[in-house]
Design a protein around this motif. Structure first.
Motif, PDB file in Angstrom:
ATOM      1  N   UNK A  54       1.075  -0.948  -0.013  1.00 41.86           N
ATOM      2  CA  UNK A  54       0.377  -0.277  -0.201  1.00 41.86           C
ATOM      3  C   UNK A  54       1.132   1.181  -0.149  1.00 41.86           C
ATOM      4  N   UNK A  55       2.081   0.837   0.526  1.00 41.04           N
ATOM      5  CA  UNK A  55       3.072   2.330   0.765  1.00 41.04           C
ATOM      6  C   UNK A  55       3.322   2.388  -0.213  1.00 41.04           C
ATOM      7  N   UNK A  56       3.671   1.760  -1.064  1.00 38.72           N
ATOM      8  CA  UNK A  56       4.690   1.909  -2.711  1.00 38.72           C
ATOM      9  C   UNK A  56       3.648   2.357  -3.764  1.00 38.72           C
ATOM     10  N   UNK A  57       1.911   1.693  -3.441  1.00 42.03           N
ATOM     11  CA  UNK A  57       1.197   1.706  -4.327  1.00 42.03           C
ATOM     12  C   UNK A  57       0.296   3.505  -3.916  1.00 42.03           C
ATOM     13  N   UNK A  58       1.032   4.147  -3.330  1.00 40.00           N
ATOM     14  CA  UNK A  58       0.678   5.303  -3.193  1.00 40.00           C
ATOM     15  C   UNK A  58       1.558   6.388  -2.714  1.00 40.00           C
ATOM     16  N   UNK A  59       3.699   6.146  -2.392  1.00 34.38           N
ATOM     17  CA  UNK A  59       4.113   7.071  -2.332  1.00 34.38           C
ATOM     18  C   UNK A  59       4.800   7.066  -3.210  1.00 34.38           C
ATOM     19  N   UNK A  60       4.868   5.947  -4.245  1.00 32.01           N
ATOM     20  CA  UNK A  60       6.149   5.436  -4.983  1.00 32.01           C
ATOM     21  C   UNK A  60       6.777   4.438  -5.435  1.00 32.01           C
ATOM     22  N   UNK A  61       6.884   3.638  -4.482  1.00 32.21           N
ATOM     23  CA  UNK A  61       8.291   2.546  -4.110  1.00 32.21           C
ATOM     24  C   UNK A  61       9.543   3.414  -3.869  1.00 32.21           C
ATOM     25  N   UNK A  62      10.069   4.171  -3.516  1.00 34.54           N
ATOM     26  CA  UNK A  62      11.502   4.044  -3.220  1.00 34.54           C
ATOM     27  C   UNK A  62      12.538   3.850  -1.340  1.00 34.54           C
ATOM     28  N   UNK A  63      13.183   2.889  -1.432  1.00 35.42           N
ATOM     29  CA  UNK A  63      13.251   2.332  -0.760  1.00 35.42           C
ATOM     30  C   UNK A  63      14.229   3.573   0.671  1.00 35.42           C
ATOM     31  N   UNK A  64      14.714   4.936  -0.142  1.00 36.27           N
ATOM     32  CA  UNK A  64      15.051   6.332   0.891  1.00 36.27           C
ATOM     33  C   UNK A  64      13.708   6.516   1.588  1.00 36.27           C
ATOM     34  N   UNK A  65      12.255   6.299   0.962  1.00 37.89           N
ATOM     35  CA  UNK A  65      11.065   7.178   1.681  1.00 37.89           C
ATOM     36  C   UNK A  65      10.665   5.478   2.701  1.00 37.89           C
ATOM     37  N   UNK A  66      10.861   4.363   2.589  1.00 39.83           N
ATOM     38  CA  UNK A  66      10.930   3.640   2.895  1.00 39.83           C
ATOM     39  C   UNK A  66      11.523   3.389   4.559  1.00 39.83           C
ATOM     40  N   UNK A  67      12.759   3.740   4.795  1.00 41.62           N
ATOM     41  CA  UNK A  67      13.026   4.351   5.315  1.00 41.62           C
ATOM     42  C   UNK A  67      12.804   5.188   6.012  1.00 41.62           C
ATOM     43  N   UNK A  68      12.368   6.427   5.284  1.00 42.88           N
ATOM     44  CA  UNK A  68      12.736   7.421   6.630  1.00 42.88           C
ATOM     45  C   UNK A  68      11.372   7.107   7.195  1.00 42.88           C
ATOM     46  N   UNK A  69      10.299   6.772   6.257  1.00 49.44           N
ATOM     47  CA  UNK A  69       9.119   6.034   7.339  1.00 49.44           C
ATOM     48  C   UNK A  69       8.654   5.494   8.505  1.00 49.44           C
ATOM     49  N   UNK A  70      10.768   4.644   8.405  1.00 51.00           N
ATOM     50  CA  UNK A  70      10.633   3.579   9.319  1.00 51.00           C
ATOM     51  C   UNK A  70      11.330   4.769  10.691  1.00 51.00           C
ATOM     52  N   UNK A  71      12.564   5.503  10.294  1.00 54.62           N
ATOM     53  CA  UNK A  71      12.943   5.922  10.745  1.00 54.62           C
ATOM     54  C   UNK A  71      11.284   7.186  11.667  1.00 54.62           C
ATOM     55  N   UNK A  72      10.853   8.011  11.184  1.00 51.31           N
ATOM     56  CA  UNK A  72      10.344   9.077  11.675  1.00 51.31           C
ATOM     57  C   UNK A  72       8.619   8.533  12.625  1.00 51.31           C
ATOM     58  N   UNK A  73       8.928   7.024  12.135  1.00 49.18           N
ATOM     59  CA  UNK A  73       7.745   6.189  13.211  1.00 49.18           C
ATOM     60  C   UNK A  73       8.488   6.045  14.144  1.00 49.18           C
ATOM     61  N   UNK A  74       9.954   5.534  14.534  1.00 50.82           N
ATOM     62  CA  UNK A  74      10.467   5.441  15.280  1.00 50.82           C
ATOM     63  C   UNK A  74      10.865   7.028  16.421  1.00 50.82           C
ATOM     64  N   UNK A  75      10.765   7.472  15.349  1.00 47.76           N
ATOM     65  CA  UNK A  75      11.944   8.296  16.634  1.00 47.76           C
ATOM     66  C   UNK A  75       9.919   9.152  17.417  1.00 47.76           C
ATOM     67  N   UNK A  76       8.984   8.727  16.258  1.00 49.26           N
ATOM     68  CA  UNK A  76       7.388   9.316  16.878  1.00 49.26           C
ATOM     69  C   UNK A  76       6.956   8.630  18.040  1.00 49.26           C
ATOM     70  N   UNK A  77       7.433   7.186  18.174  1.00 48.22           N
ATOM     71  CA  UNK A  77       6.744   6.520  18.793  1.00 48.22           C
ATOM     72  C   UNK A  77       8.411   6.431  20.478  1.00 48.22           C
ATOM     73  N   UNK A  78       8.885   6.785  20.027  1.00 49.40           N
ATOM     74  CA  UNK A  78      10.373   6.657  21.292  1.00 49.40           C
ATOM     75  C   UNK A  78       9.930   8.060  21.852  1.00 49.40           C
ATOM     76  N   UNK A  79       9.608   8.838  21.573  1.00 49.66           N
ATOM     77  CA  UNK A  79       8.601  10.473  21.950  1.00 49.66           C
ATOM     78  C   UNK A  79       8.029   9.976  22.357  1.00 49.66           C
ATOM     79  N   UNK A  80       6.576   9.267  22.154  1.00 45.70           N
ATOM     80  CA  UNK A  80       5.384   8.748  23.106  1.00 45.70           C
ATOM     81  C   UNK A  80       5.637   8.704  24.059  1.00 45.70           C
ATOM     82  N   UNK A  81       6.936   7.977  23.776  1.00 44.71           N
ATOM     83  CA  UNK A  81       6.838   6.928  25.151  1.00 44.71           C
ATOM     84  C   UNK A  81       7.438   7.595  26.185  1.00 44.71           C
TER      85      UNK A  81
END
Length: 177
Positions: A54-81
């Protein structure tokens, strides 16, 4: 006192599984004839198949974008915790558990070894649920349930401490009046 690292552990595990699958997919592109890479990718695939599609369908399919999503989500979860408000870590852990369950349920329809459970609702309507109850899936779900149980304990402990502090303040106000 709650421990932010324990609250962050399960969302981090889910993000690590997503990152490992992306790394295995990238390695599969570099070494398509390697049986070890195929094995790693096939083991990690059920945890994240539909998500990355679904991510690749909507956002294009770049591995760099996938890595950015994971890093952003990890940072957000860490700040929330780390936050003072307890609702954030509660929602982060439960969202990670729902994500894990949803990914396993969605990917089980494409797997060959599935357990089919048939259910009947009170009015007689039957439906079946196909889930892959492999050791990995059971382990991830058990870890998710343990993380959610810890969230409930931490949340209820903090609520009790707030109630105790409120009652102490009320007693102090009553005494002062």
């Amino acid at each position: 006192m709650r421990k932010p690292i324990l609250l962050f552990a399960f969302p981090a595990l889910m993000l690590l599984l997503l990152a490992a699958e992306r790394a295995a997919a990238m390695l599969l592109g570099f070494y398509p004839a390697s049986p070890a890479v195929w094995h790693a990718w096939l083991e990690l695939r059920p945890f994240s198949t539909m998500f990355w599609q679904q991510i690749n369908l909507y956002l294009g399919g770049s591995m760099a974008l996938d890595a950015a999503i994971i890093v952003f989500a990890a940072g957000a979860c860490w700040m929330i915790c780390q936050a003072k408000r307890s609702a954030g870590f509660f929602l982060a852990n439960h969202a990670a558990l729902l994500f894990a369950g949803k990914m396993m349920a969605l990917s089980s329809h494409a797997e060959t070894a599935s357990t089919i459970a048939a259910f009947t609702v009170p009015n007689g309507w039957r439906f079946s649920l196909m889930l892959d109850f492999s050791v990995q899936n059971c382990l991830v779900l058990c870890l998710g349930l343990a993380a959610c149980a810890y969230c409930h304990v931490a949340f209820l402990r903090e609520a009790r401490q707030r109630a105790e502090a409120r009652s102490v303040r009320m007693l102090a106000l009553q005494r002062d009046l």
